[in-house]
Design an enzyme around this catalytic site. Structure first.
Site, PDB file in Angstrom:
ATOM      1  N   GLU A  58       0.805  -1.254  -0.056  1.00 40.99           N
ATOM      2  CA  GLU A  58      -0.079   0.050   0.016  1.00 40.99           C
ATOM      3  C   GLU A  58       0.930   1.214   0.055  1.00 40.99           C
ATOM      4  O   GLU A  58       0.348   2.316  -0.641  1.00 40.99           O
ATOM      5  CB  GLU A  58      -0.931  -0.052   1.257  1.00 40.99           C
ATOM      6  N   ARG A  84      -4.029 -16.103  -1.315  1.00 39.60           N
ATOM      7  CA  ARG A  84      -4.146 -15.580  -0.129  1.00 39.60           C
ATOM      8  C   ARG A  84      -5.461 -14.574   0.087  1.00 39.60           C
ATOM      9  O   ARG A  84      -6.339 -14.753   1.079  1.00 39.60           O
ATOM     10  CB  ARG A  84      -3.238 -15.067   0.976  1.00 39.60           C
ATOM     11  N   CYS A  90      -1.997  -3.086   7.250  1.00 39.61           N
ATOM     12  CA  CYS A  90      -1.630  -2.951   8.452  1.00 39.61           C
ATOM     13  C   CYS A  90      -1.897  -1.651   9.256  1.00 39.61           C
ATOM     14  O   CYS A  90      -2.277  -0.669   8.399  1.00 39.61           O
ATOM     15  CB  CYS A  90      -0.298  -3.396   8.725  1.00 39.61           C
ATOM     16  N   CYS A  93       0.022   1.368   7.614  1.00 42.36           N
ATOM     17  CA  CYS A  93      -0.580   1.732   6.233  1.00 42.36           C
ATOM     18  C   CYS A  93      -1.934   2.406   6.442  1.00 42.36           C
ATOM     19  O   CYS A  93      -2.063   3.466   5.770  1.00 42.36           O
ATOM     20  CB  CYS A  93      -0.704   0.289   5.199  1.00 42.36           C
ATOM     21  N   TRP A 129      -2.803  13.495  10.713  1.00 46.90           N
ATOM     22  CA  TRP A 129      -1.942  14.310  10.321  1.00 46.90           C
ATOM     23  C   TRP A 129      -1.968  15.590   9.421  1.00 46.90           C
ATOM     24  O   TRP A 129      -1.655  16.615   9.317  1.00 46.90           O
ATOM     25  CB  TRP A 129      -0.540  13.441   9.685  1.00 46.90           C
TER      26      TRP A 129
END
Length: 137
Positions: A58, A84, A90, A93, A129
């Site tokens: 990503e 998969r 995560c 990311c 952010w």
């Protein structure tokens, strides 16, 4: 409460799955990502594993998209190698995706239960952010 979006961009999932099948080889590249730019283009990338913490697919996708002039992504999906299927981003990311694209849609789930959710639902009550950057101006 997670906001599920009815439409799942199956073409995007197929693009990521194709990259995972054809470009992910060995331990260095095990995940593929595909993102749809606001202008409709599909951008793809693979992770760059390294024991020092190489970037996820990503994050590589953010750079690849920018290199192609696609600065606004609408939807993203990651797919693992070895069939998969769809893999959610995560935590690192999720934060980066939220900061770059606060309205981003993310495809998650598995098998017949894949769905599209907003990035804000994957990282609730988060620090944004981009808000900090606006306040500094």
């Amino acid at each position: 409460m997670t906001t599920q979006i009815q439409h799942v961009d199956h073409e995007l999932v197929q693009a990521a799955a194709h990259i995972a099948r054809t470009r992910c080889r060995g331990d260095n590249h095990t995940m593929a990502a595909a993102g749809r730019a606001r202008d409709g283009r599909i951008v793809t990338a693979v992770n760059a594993y390294h024991f020092t913490g190489g970037p996820c697919a990503e994050l590589v996708l953010i750079g690849a998209a920018a290199a192609q002039g696609a600065y606004e992504l609408d939807t993203i999906v990651a797919v693992g190698d070895r069939d998969r299927g769809v893999v959610p981003p995560c935590g690192r990311c999720r934060q980066a995706l939220l900061d770059y694209f606060p309205a981003l849609k993310v495809i998650v789930g598995d098998g017949e239960r894949i769905r599209t959710v907003l990035i804000t639902d994957l990282l609730p009550a988060s620090y944004v952010w981009a808000d900090h950057q606006l306040a500094a101006e």
